[in-house]
Design a protein around this motif. Structure first.
Motif, short mmCIF file in Angstrom:
data_model
loop_
_atom_site.label_atom_id
_atom_site.label_comp_id
_atom_site.label_asym_id
_atom_site.label_seq_id
_atom_site.Cartn_x
_atom_site.Cartn_y
_atom_site.Cartn_z
N GLU A 159 0.83 -1.20 0.00
CA GLU A 159 0.00 0.00 0.00
C GLU A 159 0.87 1.26 0.00
O GLU A 159 0.59 2.22 -0.73
CB GLU A 159 -0.92 0.01 1.22
N LEU A 160 1.94 1.24 0.75
CA LEU A 160 2.84 2.39 0.81
C LEU A 160 3.50 2.64 -0.54
O LEU A 160 3.51 3.77 -1.04
CB LEU A 160 3.90 2.18 1.89
N THR A 161 4.05 1.59 -1.15
CA THR A 161 4.72 1.79 -2.44
C THR A 161 3.71 2.18 -3.52
O THR A 161 4.02 2.98 -4.40
CB THR A 161 5.52 0.54 -2.86
N SER A 162 2.51 1.62 -3.46
CA SER A 162 1.47 2.01 -4.42
C SER A 162 1.10 3.48 -4.25
O SER A 162 0.90 4.20 -5.23
CB SER A 162 0.21 1.15 -4.23
N THR A 163 1.01 3.92 -3.01
CA THR A 163 0.68 5.31 -2.74
C THR A 163 1.79 6.24 -3.22
O THR A 163 1.52 7.26 -3.86
CB THR A 163 0.41 5.53 -1.24
N LEU A 164 3.04 5.88 -2.95
CA LEU A 164 4.17 6.69 -3.43
C LEU A 164 4.21 6.75 -4.95
O LEU A 164 4.49 7.80 -5.54
CB LEU A 164 5.49 6.17 -2.87
N ALA A 165 3.92 5.64 -5.60
CA ALA A 165 3.89 5.62 -7.06
C ALA A 165 2.76 6.51 -7.58
O ALA A 165 2.94 7.23 -8.57
CB ALA A 165 3.74 4.19 -7.57
N ALA A 166 1.61 6.46 -6.91
CA ALA A 166 0.48 7.30 -7.31
C ALA A 166 0.82 8.78 -7.13
O ALA A 166 0.49 9.62 -7.98
CB ALA A 166 -0.77 6.94 -6.52
N ILE A 167 1.50 9.11 -6.05
CA ILE A 167 1.93 10.49 -5.82
C ILE A 167 2.88 10.93 -6.91
O ILE A 167 2.78 12.04 -7.44
CB ILE A 167 2.56 10.64 -4.42
N ALA A 168 3.81 10.06 -7.29
CA ALA A 168 4.79 10.39 -8.33
C ALA A 168 4.12 10.67 -9.67
O ALA A 168 4.66 11.43 -10.47
CB ALA A 168 5.81 9.26 -8.47
N ARG A 169 2.97 10.07 -9.92
CA ARG A 169 2.27 10.27 -11.20
C ARG A 169 1.34 11.48 -11.21
O ARG A 169 0.78 11.82 -12.24
CB ARG A 169 1.50 9.01 -11.56
N LEU A 222 -0.33 19.43 -8.19
CA LEU A 222 -1.05 18.63 -7.19
C LEU A 222 -0.07 17.93 -6.26
O LEU A 222 -0.27 17.90 -5.04
CB LEU A 222 -1.95 17.60 -7.87
N ARG A 223 0.98 17.36 -6.84
CA ARG A 223 1.99 16.66 -6.04
C ARG A 223 2.67 17.63 -5.07
O ARG A 223 2.82 17.33 -3.88
CB ARG A 223 3.02 16.00 -6.95
N THR A 224 3.02 18.80 -5.55
CA THR A 224 3.67 19.79 -4.69
C THR A 224 2.76 20.20 -3.54
O THR A 224 3.19 20.23 -2.38
CB THR A 224 4.07 21.04 -5.51
N ALA A 225 1.52 20.52 -3.85
CA ALA A 225 0.58 20.93 -2.80
C ALA A 225 0.40 19.83 -1.76
O ALA A 225 0.44 20.09 -0.55
CB ALA A 225 -0.77 21.31 -3.41
N LEU A 226 0.24 18.60 -2.21
CA LEU A 226 0.01 17.49 -1.29
C LEU A 226 1.24 17.22 -0.42
O LEU A 226 1.12 17.06 0.80
CB LEU A 226 -0.36 16.22 -2.07
N VAL A 227 2.41 17.18 -1.03
CA VAL A 227 3.63 16.88 -0.28
C VAL A 227 3.93 17.98 0.72
O VAL A 227 4.28 17.71 1.87
CB VAL A 227 4.81 16.63 -1.24
N LEU A 228 3.77 19.23 0.31
CA LEU A 228 4.03 20.32 1.25
C LEU A 228 3.01 20.33 2.39
O LEU A 228 3.35 20.61 3.53
CB LEU A 228 4.05 21.66 0.53
N ARG A 229 1.77 20.00 2.08
CA ARG A 229 0.75 19.91 3.15
C ARG A 229 1.15 18.83 4.14
O ARG A 229 1.06 19.00 5.35
CB ARG A 229 -0.61 19.60 2.54
N PHE A 230 1.63 17.69 3.62
CA PHE A 230 2.07 16.60 4.49
C PHE A 230 3.19 17.07 5.42
O PHE A 230 3.25 16.67 6.58
CB PHE A 230 2.55 15.41 3.65
N TRP A 231 4.06 17.94 4.92
CA TRP A 231 5.18 18.43 5.73
C TRP A 231 4.82 19.69 6.49
O TRP A 231 5.67 20.48 6.89
CB TRP A 231 6.42 18.66 4.86
#
Length: 182
Positions: free
Chosen positions: A108-118, A123-132
Motif C-alpha cells: 500500500e505504501l509503495t502504491s501510494t508513493l507511485a500514485a503520488i509520483a504520477r 497537485l503533487r507539490t501541494a500534497l507533499v508540502l501539506r504533508f510536511w
C-alpha cells in the motif's frame, strides 16, 4: 555588514538548515525520486546562504522549496523521462520510507508513493508540502496561486490517489492543517 551581523546570519541559517534539511530532502525525494534530489537540496541551501540577508524570514521555507523545485526541473530537462517508481528507487531514497515487515502495508505504501509520483506537479507539490506541515499561505507562495486553489489541489490530489490505490474510504477528510499562519 558587520562581523556581528555575519555571526547572526550564520547562527540563524544554521538553525534553519538543521530544522528544515530532512523535510526538504524528503520533499525532493517524493517530488523527483529518479533525480539527484540530494544535490538539488544542497544547492538550494547554498543559494539560500548566498541570499540569506535578503530573504524575508517568513518566506524562507517557501523560497527554499521553490529553489529546490527549480533545480529539480533543471535536472529533469537534462535527462530522459524516468519510468515507474520501483522498490529500487524507493530503496535509494532511504529518507522516504523504511521497508515494513507487513507485506500488505508495504504494498500500500509503495502504491501510494507511485500514485503520488504520477500526479501533475502542482497537485503533487501541494500534497507533499501539506504533508510536511506547510501552511496554505506557504504552499500558495511556492505555487504562485491563492489559498483556495491550494486547498482544491490538495483535495484533488487526495481523491486521485485514493481512486488509484483503491482506498476511497481512507481518503483524508477536510484537514484543518495549513490554514493558519506561522
Amino acid at each position: 555588514m558587520t562581523p556581528e551581523d555575519s555571526d547572526d546570519h550564520a547562527a540563524t541559517f544554521a538553525d534553519f538548515y538543521h530544522r528544515e534539511r530532512t523535510r526538504l530532502f524528503r520533499f525532493a525525494a517524493v517530488m523527483s525520486p529518479h533525480l539527484d534530489h540530494e544535490s538539488a537540496v544542497q544547492e538550494a541551501f547554498v543559494r539560500a546562504w548566498r541570499h540569506w540577508p535578503s530573504i524575508s524570514p517568513p518566506a524562507r521555507r517557501a523560497w527554499l522549496v521553490k529553489a529546490t523545485r527549480n533545480l529539480l526541473v533543471d535536472q529533469a530537462r537534462r535527462r530522459e523521462r524516468p519510468g515507474e517508481v520501483t522498490d529500487e528507487v524507493i530503496a535509494r531514497s532511504r529518507l522516504l520510507v523504511q521497508r515494513h515487515r507487513d507485506a500488505e502495508a508495504w504494498h500500500e505504501l509503495t502504491s501510494t508513493l507511485a500514485a503520488i509520483a504520477r500526479l501533475p506537479d502542482r497537485l503533487r507539490t501541494a500534497l507533499v508540502l501539506r504533508f510536511w506541515d506547510f501552511t496554505d499561505d506557504e504552499i500558495a507562495d511556492v505555487l504562485g496561486c491563492g489559498r483556495d486553489t491550494v486547498r482544491r489541489y490538495v483535495t484533488e490530489a487526495r481523491a486521485l490517489i485514493a481512486e488509484e490505490v483503491g482506498n476511497p474510504e481512507r481518503r483524508a477528510r477536510g484537514s484543518r492543517r495549513g490554514k493558519g499562519t506561522r
